[in-house]
Structure formats: C-alpha cells, structure tokens
Design an enzyme around this catalytic site. Structure first.
Site, PDB file in Angstrom:
ATOM      1  N   ASP A 253     -40.494 117.932 -45.389  1.00  0.00           N
ATOM      2  CA  ASP A 253     -39.695 118.025 -43.976  1.00  0.00           C
ATOM      3  C   ASP A 253     -38.319 116.903 -44.096  1.00  0.00           C
ATOM      4  OD1 ASP A 253     -41.267 119.870 -43.533  1.00  0.00           O
ATOM      5  OD2 ASP A 253     -42.545 118.820 -42.203  1.00  0.00           O
ATOM      6  N   ARG A 254     -38.823 115.922 -44.496  1.00  0.00           N
ATOM      7  CA  ARG A 254     -37.390 114.814 -44.413  1.00  0.00           C
ATOM      8  C   ARG A 254     -36.275 115.328 -45.267  1.00  0.00           C
ATOM      9  NH1 ARG A 254     -39.577 108.892 -45.242  1.00  0.00           N
ATOM     10  NH2 ARG A 254     -40.505 109.586 -43.586  1.00  0.00           N
ATOM     11  N   ARG A 255     -36.519 115.761 -46.323  1.00  0.00           N
ATOM     12  CA  ARG A 255     -35.391 116.126 -47.322  1.00  0.00           C
ATOM     13  C   ARG A 255     -34.481 117.426 -46.487  1.00  0.00           C
ATOM     14  NH1 ARG A 255     -31.139 113.676 -49.033  1.00  0.00           N
ATOM     15  NH2 ARG A 255     -29.906 115.076 -50.432  1.00  0.00           N
ATOM     16  N   TYR A 256     -35.381 118.251 -46.130  1.00  0.00           N
ATOM     17  CA  TYR A 256     -34.614 119.396 -45.475  1.00  0.00           C
ATOM     18  C   TYR A 256     -33.906 118.912 -44.311  1.00  0.00           C
ATOM     19  CZ  TYR A 256     -34.522 123.669 -42.715  1.00  0.00           C
ATOM     20  OH  TYR A 256     -34.068 124.859 -41.834  1.00  0.00           O
TER      21      TYR A 256
ATOM     22  N   SER B  24     -44.719 150.846 -24.936  1.00  0.00           N
ATOM     23  CA  SER B  24     -46.105 149.924 -24.800  1.00  0.00           C
ATOM     24  C   SER B  24     -47.101 151.121 -25.619  1.00  0.00           C
ATOM     25  CB  SER B  24     -46.703 149.692 -23.556  1.00  0.00           C
ATOM     26  OG  SER B  24     -46.769 151.144 -22.768  1.00  0.00           O
ATOM     27  N   LEU B  25     -48.191 150.746 -25.725  1.00  0.00           N
ATOM     28  CA  LEU B  25     -49.120 151.375 -26.664  1.00  0.00           C
ATOM     29  C   LEU B  25     -50.503 151.769 -25.541  1.00  0.00           C
ATOM     30  CD1 LEU B  25     -49.535 149.324 -29.903  1.00  0.00           C
ATOM     31  CD2 LEU B  25     -48.193 151.426 -29.576  1.00  0.00           C
TER      32      LEU B  25
ATOM     33  N   GLU C 154     -52.597 146.528 -38.301  1.00  0.00           N
ATOM     34  CA  GLU C 154     -52.017 145.310 -38.313  1.00  0.00           C
ATOM     35  C   GLU C 154     -52.726 144.524 -37.015  1.00  0.00           C
ATOM     36  OE1 GLU C 154     -47.916 145.991 -37.278  1.00  0.00           O
ATOM     37  OE2 GLU C 154     -48.388 147.899 -36.994  1.00  0.00           O
TER      38      GLU C 154
ATOM     39  N   LYS D 141     -52.642 142.890 -33.488  1.00  0.00           N
ATOM     40  CA  LYS D 141     -51.971 142.864 -32.154  1.00  0.00           C
ATOM     41  C   LYS D 141     -51.668 141.627 -31.654  1.00  0.00           C
ATOM     42  CE  LYS D 141     -51.743 145.230 -27.515  1.00  0.00           C
ATOM     43  NZ  LYS D 141     -51.483 143.997 -26.909  1.00  0.00           N
TER      44      LYS D 141
ATOM     45  N   ASP E  74     -50.518 138.310 -29.676  1.00  0.00           N
ATOM     46  CA  ASP E  74     -50.548 138.117 -27.928  1.00  0.00           C
ATOM     47  C   ASP E  74     -49.550 137.134 -27.855  1.00  0.00           C
ATOM     48  OD1 ASP E  74     -51.371 138.087 -25.455  1.00  0.00           O
ATOM     49  OD2 ASP E  74     -52.923 136.606 -25.616  1.00  0.00           O
TER      50      ASP E  74
ATOM     51  N   ARG F 204     -38.792 142.572 -24.142  1.00  0.00           N
ATOM     52  CA  ARG F 204     -38.979 143.867 -23.814  1.00  0.00           C
ATOM     53  C   ARG F 204     -38.759 144.394 -22.683  1.00  0.00           C
ATOM     54  NH1 ARG F 204     -43.046 146.936 -21.827  1.00  0.00           N
ATOM     55  NH2 ARG F 204     -43.515 148.938 -22.787  1.00  0.00           N
TER      56      ARG F 204
ATOM     57  N   GLU G 295     -42.591 139.567 -32.429  1.00  0.00           N
ATOM     58  CA  GLU G 295     -43.566 138.843 -31.633  1.00  0.00           C
ATOM     59  C   GLU G 295     -43.097 137.321 -31.474  1.00  0.00           C
ATOM     60  OE1 GLU G 295     -46.621 139.936 -28.559  1.00  0.00           O
ATOM     61  OE2 GLU G 295     -45.240 141.151 -29.949  1.00  0.00           O
TER      62      GLU G 295
ATOM     63  N   TYR H 287     -42.898 136.751 -35.745  1.00  0.00           N
ATOM     64  CA  TYR H 287     -43.531 137.508 -36.838  1.00  0.00           C
ATOM     65  C   TYR H 287     -42.939 139.015 -36.279  1.00  0.00           C
ATOM     66  CZ  TYR H 287     -47.056 134.499 -38.378  1.00  0.00           C
ATOM     67  OH  TYR H 287     -47.595 133.413 -38.952  1.00  0.00           O
TER      68      TYR H 287
ATOM     69  N   LYS I 173     -58.612 147.279 -28.722  1.00  0.00           N
ATOM     70  CA  LYS I 173     -58.532 145.759 -27.888  1.00  0.00           C
ATOM     71  C   LYS I 173     -59.554 145.053 -28.324  1.00  0.00           C
ATOM     72  CE  LYS I 173     -55.962 144.450 -24.874  1.00  0.00           C
ATOM     73  NZ  LYS I 173     -54.962 143.429 -25.055  1.00  0.00           N
TER      74      LYS I 173
ATOM     75  N   CYS J 295     -55.736 111.699  -0.964  1.00  0.00           N
ATOM     76  CA  CYS J 295     -55.574 111.633  -2.536  1.00  0.00           C
ATOM     77  C   CYS J 295     -56.869 110.780  -3.201  1.00  0.00           C
ATOM     78  CB  CYS J 295     -54.307 110.968  -2.711  1.00  0.00           C
ATOM     79  SG  CYS J 295     -54.064 110.383  -4.651  1.00  0.00           S
TER      80      CYS J 295
ATOM     81  N   CYS K  63     -55.193 107.206  -4.373  1.00  0.00           N
ATOM     82  CA  CYS K  63     -54.749 106.130  -3.663  1.00  0.00           C
ATOM     83  C   CYS K  63     -55.157 106.239  -2.000  1.00  0.00           C
ATOM     84  CB  CYS K  63     -53.240 105.971  -3.974  1.00  0.00           C
ATOM     85  SG  CYS K  63     -52.458 107.523  -2.844  1.00  0.00           S
TER      86      CYS K  63
ATOM     87  N   CYS L 225     -49.971 114.709  -3.437  1.00  0.00           N
ATOM     88  CA  CYS L 225     -50.069 112.977  -2.916  1.00  0.00           C
ATOM     89  C   CYS L 225     -48.613 112.954  -2.530  1.00  0.00           C
ATOM     90  CB  CYS L 225     -50.722 112.367  -3.808  1.00  0.00           C
ATOM     91  SG  CYS L 225     -50.514 110.724  -3.386  1.00  0.00           S
TER      92      CYS L 225
ATOM     93  N   CYS M 177     -48.975 105.713  -5.862  1.00  0.00           N
ATOM     94  CA  CYS M 177     -50.334 106.104  -6.171  1.00  0.00           C
ATOM     95  C   CYS M 177     -50.315 105.726  -7.625  1.00  0.00           C
ATOM     96  CB  CYS M 177     -50.330 107.636  -6.186  1.00  0.00           C
ATOM     97  SG  CYS M 177     -51.686 108.390  -6.878  1.00  0.00           S
TER      98      CYS M 177
END
Length: 690
Positions: free
Chosen positions: A59-62, A107-108, A140, A142, A144, A163, A199, A249, A338, A428, A431, A444, A450
């Site tokens: 990560d650091r060099r990237y 949709s499905l 595949e 689904k 969320d 969508r 997604e 994805y 589902k 509250c 306080c 509050c 507080c």
C-alpha cells in the site's frame, strides 16, 4: 476491438521502488512521459489487487506512485482524462441529475421457496419446448448492495447511474469514478462500446472499520453495508465518496459492441477488461443443482466479505434467453432464490438512552443474548421514541430480533408483553436537560453543557473533515478526558508536554508532535472552523457556503435566522439549528474560551457587481468549466447561485444531461433558460472575464 499496451514491461511494474527525481528537474516532455508510465503501472496494480486479488506491491509504495502522478499532473497541468487520479473526487454537486439507462435495468422474480424455483424451471422448459439446445443454469450470488449501470466508450469510463426506476436513475458519474475497483480505462482487447451492470457495496471488514472511525469522529454509524453504500453513492460531494471504502462487483453486460453466447462467458470476459467479478459462481446441469448451489451459499454466507441475500439462477444460453424474453418488470430467464430472514426471539432486560454528538437521543434495547444467523446479539437499536411507541416495546417483553442487512440488530416485533411500552425520558440521562422533540426524533439541547456531547465534540473537532489533528483520535481524547486534562476544545490549546508525557503510552516526542499539530490549527480557514464546531445540520458544504456569504466568524455567529436563509440552500430548519447552537449559554461560553486560542481566518472573496442581484440555477454539466466554478464566477460578480428554481430565479443554465425537474420548474415559473454558450455570451456582454 482495441487493445491497451501490455503494462508488464513498465518500469514501475518491474521495479515499483524506483526512486523519483525532483519534479522541478523535469521538463514538460519528460513529465508527460513519466505520467503516462505511472498511469499504466497504477492501472496494472489496481487490476492485480481488485480483479486478480493478487497484489504485487504494498500500500505504501502504491500510494507513492499515485502521489507522484498527482504531483506531475498538477505541476505541468497535464490532461487527466482516463487517469487514475480522477478518483480523488471532483467538486461538490448541487443535486443528482436524472439520466436514462442504455437499456431497461429490470428487477428479478424472486422467492425463498424451493417449489417456486422448480416452477420457474418448469416454465422455462415449457417455453423452450421447441428449442433444441441444452438448458443449463448459471448460478451466482445475489449481492445486497446498490445496482449501478456503468458505460465505457473506446475503453474510457464515461458515466454511471443508479438503477432508479429501471429506465432512469441518478447520475453518479463523479461518485463512482472515485471507486478504485472501477477502472478509468479498460484493459486488453475491449469493445468500442460497453454498458455493464455492477453492484456497489461496502465489504464487511471495511464497513466495520469505517463505522468504528465514524463513531470515533462523533458521527452516527451506518446501520448496515447496504445503507452505507447507498448513502455514500448519493453524496453530492464526490470527495466524501473517495474517502469511503466502496467497491463494485460486475455481473452483466447491458449493451455492447461485443457479443456473447452464454452468461458464463460474460464472467470470463469481464476480468479480461479489468472489471471485477466474484469467483463464487457455478454452472449446473439442472434446477436441482441450482437449489443445491443456493443451499451451499446459505451455509457459507458468513465466510464471505460481502453481504448477499440469496442467489441468482439464469439460463446460461443467451439465445435461449432471447427466446424467453421478459415481462415489463423482470426477465423470464432468471430467478432470485432468496435466503430466509435472520431473526431470533429473546427478552428485553433493559432499555437505555444514548446521547450522540449533536444531542440526538437513541434508545437501545439490552437483550438476553440470542443467536441470530450465527452471531450472538445482546443489544438492538430501537431508533427513536416513535419507533418504541409503534412497536409497543417495554422492559420484560419477548421480542423478535433481526439483523437488518445482516449487520446491525434491530427489534422488529413484540411477541409477548404488557399493553404498555417504555416511557421515553423527558430529561437527558447525561445532564438532566429537558428533552426536545423534532418529529420522531428526540434531542438534548444542552450542547457543551452535556458531558456526552462535550466529549464527542472534542473528537469531532480533531477529525479529518474538521481541523484534521491526526494524532488526536477517539482513544486519545478519551484518555485526556479521563485524566482530567481536557473538558472542551479550548483545553487542547493549554496542554503541556509535561502533562502529556506522564500519561500511559506517551513520551516526550509524541507529546511534542501532538502539541505541534494542535498549534497548527490556531488560525484555521473559516469554513474548516465552522465544520469543526459540529453545528447540527451544518456539514462541510454548508460551512463553505456560510463562510463565503459572511466572510467573518462573528458575522456568522451574529446572523439572524432571516440572514442565514439568504445563504443558498439554508432553509428555516438549518437556520434554526445554527441559531440554537450559538444561543445556547454553555456553547457560547465554550466558544468564547476557544476564541482566546483560535483566530478563524476571514474568507476573502473579490466581488464585482456586473451580475448584482441576479439569481442563476444550473442543471447538467458544462464543457468549459465545472458547474461549481460557474457558480463561483456568478457569485464573485454579485449574482446568486442557488440549487432550485423559484419565482425569484432569473436564469436556468442548461448543460449536458440536465435534470427534468428544474426544467419543468423553469417552464412553470416562466424562467428563461440559457445554454452554456448563451451563458458565456451574457457574461461577455456584462464584462465578466472568464
């Protein structure tokens, strides 16, 4: 089809630790060549990380390669079209425009019953009775998350949209551009035109870490990864999106100059173009194989780093799909199987009320521990007083608990209990101040009076979105408060090296470093200071607008509600929040003490009067400048740039891909519209230099 140059012989791929010569030693030609080499290398490293899940660089060099490219593009004003640096985020938008999809995003049909899945198979086989091909199903997960359409032309990222209603969605081009898993340029032999469906989601581990950071910063945590992804993509400031750990994805091709014989072939081709797919897919011979696949995914769902709520079963042969067709709502060749809802039954042992940074009171149910989808749950949110009343929930009740989005526990139903419900406190719990109500929410009003709000205000003051005191995270703030060294932001400026060095885990060097960071915030820009104060309903965008309008802190502090509402998009509710904040006695006293150490800098804006009193509204994108730059230009010459059309609007400026709502409002109000060219003609006539 076109093909990108093979990057594996790139010097920053072969040797990513290559040292850079100082930027000032380069001429423009050398800088341009090095920038192009860096872009290719970064795209390659993105591919290895996001698509192949096999990074070859740390990560650091990237980050060093990325920062070098950004420095070259900035110093030499290089063209950045298709550059990875576009992921840092563009200027904030006024609103999300609506755009039409390349093709309908349907949709499905769905069910959690295996018999409904078998009936789907029977319909498919009946409708394909005269077809000679073999019926196989591609299975595949689904996802969320939030479904998006992403378009590439000549291999270059063009736009993205949610969508929406399936035919139109929100234009989130600049937001999606910031997601590292979405390449600015395709790899390999890519088609001339490609519209893909993906997604957008927040991986579980990244979601948990991001929520921890939000809590430490005094912000409300997201309820679940899906809400986090949806809320993030609809941010008007792409720079906010760039700071959040979203990924995408990809799973379907909506339209393309490329052709495909099978759905499974799409999953092979997408990674070749640099588009990430999941490898948790399977091609099965019959519907029973598809049912078994779903059962396997149900058993493995907790091992995945992304949330799924079922599986998708598709006829694999694309010719068969064409024959099956689609209804207005859903394709006839696919079905979503589902998962059952995750829930459990338990008893409410107590209900406590937590106080947030802005004073919001949130009730939380303390439960007998219960297993919900493999996770032991002992706390669940009750959200607000109205939700308690709606559920009729009280201490001792038997309740059903669900993991909303499979993450944050939520009381969904009272199964057995008395007729009464928990009485929300009128004071509250921290306080004792009298609780105020705003619709379904409770607050509050004590502000710095507080203790709970005071502690979280200190954490917020130091966050990156505010004054960015890097060494002052949530744990250190808690330590300073526990030691009695800090009670409010002003106390930060009175800390000494000796006091800090005595604390556990501190040394003289770390104490000196923190005090140096704090000292650097004594003369903050006004907008950053306003953000740091944590005024309810005032985020970074509103803080910048207030700073631009009033220029001095005292002017903001003393502005009436009516004056505040002259700021674009500050309505009565936000104006009331600002006034209530400054009028609170405890907050006012804390501010006075803070201003003994901090001097917010005036916002200097050169203003002309060529557009004095005229109000402009912009919709769509402009070619010669960003919409934000055009708004600043109008305001710098005495005009007003607002976010919505009204009877007081003088001009609606219509760029590319404009929103229909503003145009309809302009027609209704009789507001004249200007094209981008007509706007520039108007500015030229008024003597406004661009």
């Amino acid at each position: 089809m076109e093909r990108e140059q093979d990057p594996t012989d790139n010097q920053y791929v072969r040797d990513p630790d290559t040292e850079f010569e100082p930027v000032e030693q380069l001429d423009e030609s050398a800088a341009r060549e090095q920038a192009q080499t860096l872009r290719e290398a970064i795209r390659y490293h993105d591919y290895r990380y996001y698509v192949e899940a096999d990074p070859v660089i740390g990560d650091r060099r990237y980050d060093a390669l990325f920062e070098r490219l950004l420095a070259l593009e900035t110093e030499f004003d290089l063209d950045t079209e298709g550059s990875p640096t576009q992921r840092v985020g563009a200027e904030p938008l006024d609103e999300l425009e609506t755009v039409e999809h390349v093709d309908v995003m349907r949709s499905l049909d769905q069910s959690g019953d295996a018999e409904d899945v078998r009936e789907f198979d029977e319909r498919v086989r009946s409708d394909l009775a005269d077809w000679n091909g073999e019926i196989e199903y591609f299975c595949e997960p689904k996802f969320d998350g939030l479904s998006v359409e992403i378009v590439y032309e000549d291999g270059i990222y063009q736009r993205a949209a949610t969508r929406g209603d399936g035919e139109r969605g929100d234009d989130v081009t600049e937001q999606v551009r910031t997601i590292p898993a979405v390449p600015e340029r395709l790899r390999g032999e890519y088609p001339d035109f490609l519209a893909v469906r993906g997604e957008a989601l927040m991986p579980r581990e990244a979601f948990q870490q991001h929520n921890r950071e939000r809590v430490e910063a005094g912000k409300e945590p997201f309820a679940n990864p899906r809400n986090a992804a949806a809320g993030t993509l609809r941010q008007l400031d792409p720079r906010v999106v760039a700071e959040r750990p979203l990924t995408v994805y990809f799973f379907d091709v909506i339209d393309s100059t490329a052709t495909f014989d099978r759905t499974s072939e799409i999953y092979d081709r997408l990674p070749e173009w640099g588009l990430r797919v999941t490898d948790r897919v399977e091609l099965v011979d019959d519907i029973e194989g598809a049912i078994s696949y779903r059962d396997e995914m149900l058993a493995e769902r907790d091992d995945l780093d992304f949330d799924i709520d079922g599986t998708v079963i598709s006829v694999d042969d694309r010719d068969a799909c064409e024959r099956l067709g689609a209804t207005a709502r859903a394709p006839r060749w696919a079905f979503a199987y589902k998962f059952p809802a995750r829930s459990g039954e338990t008893t409410v042992r107590d209900i406590i009320v937590q106080v947030g940074r802005t004073g919001r009171l949130t009730p939380v149910a303390l439960l007998d521990p219960v297993d919900v989808g493999g996770v032991t749950v002992s706390r669940a949110s009750l959200h607000n007083p109205e939700e308690i009343a709606r559920l009729g929930v009280g201490i001792g009740d038997t309740v059903r608990v669900e993991r909303a989005g499979d993450v944050i526990p939520d009381v969904s139903e009272v199964l057995d209990g008395d007729d009464g419900h928990f009485e929300f406190p009128d004071r509250c719990p921290e306080c004792g101040s009298e609780v105020q109500r705003d619709g379904p929410l409770a607050f509050c009003p004590a502000g710095f009076g507080c203790p709970a709000q005071r502690e979280q205000a200190i954490e917020h003051y130091a966050t990156r979105d505010a004054l960015d005191i890097e060494g002052l995270g949530g744990q250190r703030v808690e330590q300073l408060i526990s030691a009695g060294l800090v009670e409010e932001p002003a106390d930060l400026y009175e800390l000494t090296v000796e006091e800090l060095a005595e604390l556990e885990g501190w040394g003289e060097r770390s104490a000196e470093n923190l005090l140096a960071e704090i000292d650097d915030t004594r003369e903050p820009p006004l907008a950053e200071f306003l953000t740091a104060l944590g005024i309810p309903d005032v985020g970074q965008t509103t803080a910048r607008a207030l700073a631009a309008e009033f220029e001095r802190f005292e002017a903001v502090r003393e502005a009436s509600a009516e004056q505040l509402q002259t700021v674009p998009d500050v309505g009565p509710k936000v104006a009331a929040s600002i006034r209530a904040f400054f009028e609170n006695e405890e907050t006012a006293a804390a501010l006075d003490r803070l201003l003994e150490h901090v001097e917010p800098q005036e916002t200097e804006i050169e203003r002309g009067d060529a557009l004095d009193g005229e109000t402009f509204v912009f919709t769509g994108s402009l070619d010669e400048m960003t919409r934000s730059e055009a708004q600043d230009l109008v305001e710098s010459h005495g005009g007003n740039a607002t976010g919505s059309v009204s009877g007081n609007t003088d001009y609606l400026v219509v760029g590319e891909n404009p929103g229909q709502t503003k145009r309809d409002d302009a027609d209704a109000e009789g507001v004249p519209t200007l094209t981008e060219t007509e706007l520039y003609d108007l500015l030229d006539d008024r003597g406004v230099e661009r």
